[in-house]
Design a protein around this motif. Structure first.
Motif, PDB file in Angstrom:
ATOM      1  N   GLU A   4     -12.365 -13.549   7.233  1.00 21.39           N
ATOM      2  CA  GLU A   4     -10.908 -13.442   7.365  1.00 21.39           C
ATOM      3  C   GLU A   4     -10.538 -12.025   7.737  1.00 21.39           C
ATOM      4  O   GLU A   4     -11.339 -11.110   7.601  1.00 21.39           O
ATOM      5  N   THR A   5      -9.292 -11.864   8.131  1.00 22.89           N
ATOM      6  CA  THR A   5      -8.760 -10.533   8.379  1.00 22.89           C
ATOM      7  C   THR A   5      -8.078 -10.046   7.109  1.00 22.89           C
ATOM      8  O   THR A   5      -7.288 -10.767   6.506  1.00 22.89           O
ATOM      9  N   ILE A   6      -8.425  -8.840   6.710  1.00 21.63           N
ATOM     10  CA  ILE A   6      -7.790  -8.181   5.567  1.00 21.63           C
ATOM     11  C   ILE A   6      -7.024  -6.985   6.128  1.00 21.63           C
ATOM     12  O   ILE A   6      -7.587  -6.164   6.847  1.00 21.63           O
ATOM     13  N   VAL A   7      -5.744  -6.913   5.810  1.00 15.45           N
ATOM     14  CA  VAL A   7      -4.932  -5.778   6.238  1.00 15.45           C
ATOM     15  C   VAL A   7      -4.990  -4.720   5.144  1.00 15.45           C
ATOM     16  O   VAL A   7      -4.619  -4.980   3.999  1.00 15.45           O
ATOM     17  N   VAL A   8      -5.473  -3.550   5.518  1.00 14.31           N
ATOM     18  CA  VAL A   8      -5.629  -2.446   4.573  1.00 14.31           C
ATOM     19  C   VAL A   8      -4.449  -1.488   4.721  1.00 14.31           C
ATOM     20  O   VAL A   8      -4.205  -0.960   5.803  1.00 14.31           O
ATOM     21  N   ASP A   9      -3.722  -1.303   3.616  1.00 20.04           N
ATOM     22  CA  ASP A   9      -2.588  -0.377   3.571  1.00 20.04           C
ATOM     23  C   ASP A   9      -2.804   0.744   2.568  1.00 20.04           C
ATOM     24  O   ASP A   9      -1.955   1.612   2.429  1.00 20.04           O
ATOM     25  N   TYR A  10      -3.922   0.699   1.823  1.00 20.73           N
ATOM     26  CA  TYR A  10      -4.154   1.693   0.781  1.00 20.73           C
ATOM     27  C   TYR A  10      -5.567   2.274   0.882  1.00 20.73           C
ATOM     28  O   TYR A  10      -6.217   2.547  -0.101  1.00 20.73           O
ATOM     29  N   ASN A  11      -6.045   2.430   2.086  1.00 17.67           N
ATOM     30  CA  ASN A  11      -7.300   3.115   2.384  1.00 17.67           C
ATOM     31  C   ASN A  11      -8.536   2.535   1.708  1.00 17.67           C
ATOM     32  O   ASN A  11      -9.481   3.266   1.406  1.00 17.67           O
ATOM     33  N   GLY A  12      -8.553   1.223   1.484  1.00 19.22           N
ATOM     34  CA  GLY A  12      -9.759   0.639   0.918  1.00 19.22           C
ATOM     35  C   GLY A  12      -9.672  -0.862   0.741  1.00 19.22           C
ATOM     36  O   GLY A  12      -8.606  -1.473   0.847  1.00 19.22           O
ATOM     37  N   LEU A  97     -14.874 -14.990  -6.920  1.00 18.08           N
ATOM     38  CA  LEU A  97     -14.550 -13.669  -6.382  1.00 18.08           C
ATOM     39  C   LEU A  97     -13.244 -13.712  -5.619  1.00 18.08           C
ATOM     40  O   LEU A  97     -12.829 -14.762  -5.126  1.00 18.08           O
ATOM     41  N   VAL A  98     -12.637 -12.542  -5.497  1.00 18.85           N
ATOM     42  CA  VAL A  98     -11.525 -12.350  -4.577  1.00 18.85           C
ATOM     43  C   VAL A  98     -11.755 -11.045  -3.842  1.00 18.85           C
ATOM     44  O   VAL A  98     -12.503 -10.170  -4.295  1.00 18.85           O
ATOM     45  N   ILE A  99     -11.105 -10.943  -2.697  1.00 23.09           N
ATOM     46  CA  ILE A  99     -11.146  -9.709  -1.927  1.00 23.09           C
ATOM     47  C   ILE A  99      -9.713  -9.347  -1.606  1.00 23.09           C
ATOM     48  O   ILE A  99      -8.873 -10.232  -1.395  1.00 23.09           O
ATOM     49  N   ALA A 100      -9.428  -8.042  -1.618  1.00 22.19           N
ATOM     50  CA  ALA A 100      -8.054  -7.597  -1.408  1.00 22.19           C
ATOM     51  C   ALA A 100      -8.030  -6.141  -0.970  1.00 22.19           C
ATOM     52  O   ALA A 100      -9.030  -5.427  -1.075  1.00 22.19           O
ATOM     53  N   ASP A 101      -6.861  -5.723  -0.518  1.00 20.58           N
ATOM     54  CA  ASP A 101      -6.588  -4.317  -0.266  1.00 20.58           C
ATOM     55  C   ASP A 101      -6.762  -3.561  -1.585  1.00 20.58           C
ATOM     56  O   ASP A 101      -6.447  -4.077  -2.662  1.00 20.58           O
ATOM     57  N   LEU A 102      -7.251  -2.359  -1.513  1.00 19.28           N
ATOM     58  CA  LEU A 102      -7.487  -1.527  -2.692  1.00 19.28           C
ATOM     59  C   LEU A 102      -6.221  -1.317  -3.529  1.00 19.28           C
ATOM     60  O   LEU A 102      -6.305  -1.049  -4.723  1.00 19.28           O
ATOM     61  N   VAL A 103      -5.056  -1.494  -2.944  1.00 25.04           N
ATOM     62  CA  VAL A 103      -3.801  -1.301  -3.672  1.00 25.04           C
ATOM     63  C   VAL A 103      -3.733  -2.169  -4.926  1.00 25.04           C
ATOM     64  O   VAL A 103      -3.047  -1.821  -5.886  1.00 25.04           O
ATOM     65  N   VAL A 104      -4.475  -3.275  -4.949  1.00 22.96           N
ATOM     66  CA  VAL A 104      -4.480  -4.139  -6.125  1.00 22.96           C
ATOM     67  C   VAL A 104      -4.934  -3.371  -7.366  1.00 22.96           C
ATOM     68  O   VAL A 104      -4.499  -3.672  -8.480  1.00 22.96           O
ATOM     69  N   LEU A 105      -5.776  -2.365  -7.196  1.00 24.23           N
ATOM     70  CA  LEU A 105      -6.225  -1.572  -8.340  1.00 24.23           C
ATOM     71  C   LEU A 105      -5.224  -0.480  -8.723  1.00 24.23           C
ATOM     72  O   LEU A 105      -5.233   0.001  -9.842  1.00 24.23           O
ATOM     73  N   ARG A 106      -4.362  -0.095  -7.801  1.00 24.13           N
ATOM     74  CA  ARG A 106      -3.348   0.920  -8.099  1.00 24.13           C
ATOM     75  C   ARG A 106      -2.122   0.307  -8.762  1.00 24.13           C
ATOM     76  O   ARG A 106      -1.477   0.917  -9.614  1.00 24.13           O
TER      77      ARG A 106
END
Length: 174
Positions: A4-12, A97-106
């Motif tokens: 899939e395409t993941i859009v990264v908005d938080y550098n990870g 599992l899930v995959i996401a933009d790093l913003v999920v951790l912020r």
């Protein structure tokens, strides 16, 4: 296999097991919790990596990326050139599992932007490869992304990956 395409908005990008991550923090994580700050300012970051709860790709350019998650026994489908590789991240899967933009951790928000990845429960050693495909002139990126290769293991492997490794795949040759 996940593609899939993941859009990264938080550098990870982060691949993680939500059930086990929540369990580590008492069974629930309050919305808005900044896990990223906790991971980067305490030993918790090293611990969640060693426990196989997250596989991060850090300090990358904000952009849409093709993301592939596959078992090592599944065929390779990366087009273009592998320009970065980082291994081994331990990974434990109990429920999924899930995959996401790093913003999920912020800014933890349960389920927001998460894309489920269908993987059998177990222990894995994960290799992350960054790739890009250039046009015929060699000056424009046609496609770029990351491949997470999951190698089943009897026990959780010791981490040898370097979270500080340069995994950037976006650049212009022009």
């Amino acid at each position: 296999m996940f593609i899939e395409t993941i859009v990264v908005d938080y550098n990870g990008i982060v691949l993680f097991e939500p059930y086990l991550l929540r369990r580590r923090y008492g069974g629930a994580i309050e919305d808005g919790t900044n896990l990223f700050a906790l991971f980067t300012t305490s030993d918790d970051g090293d611990r969640v990596l060693e426990e196989g709860l997250i596989v991060p790709v850090l300090a990358i350019d904000d952009s849409p990326y093709k993301v592939i998650v596959r078992r090592s026994s599944e065929p390779e489908i990366v087009r273009g050139t592998v320009v970065a590789e980082n291994k081994v991240f331990p990974l434990r899967v109990a429920h999924g599992l899930v995959i996401a933009d790093l913003v999920v951790l912020r800014d933890w928000t349960e389920g927001l932007g998460w894309k489920p990845v269908d993987v059998e429960p177990g222990n894995y050693g994960v290799t992350v490869r960054g790739f890009r495909l250039l046009d015929a002139t060699g000056c424009r990126i046609v496609e770029a992304g990351y491949e997470f290769i999951l190698e089943p293991q009897d026990a959780l492997p010791v981490p040898t990956a370097d979270v500080g490794k340069n995994m950037r795949v976006m650049w212009s040759a022009a």
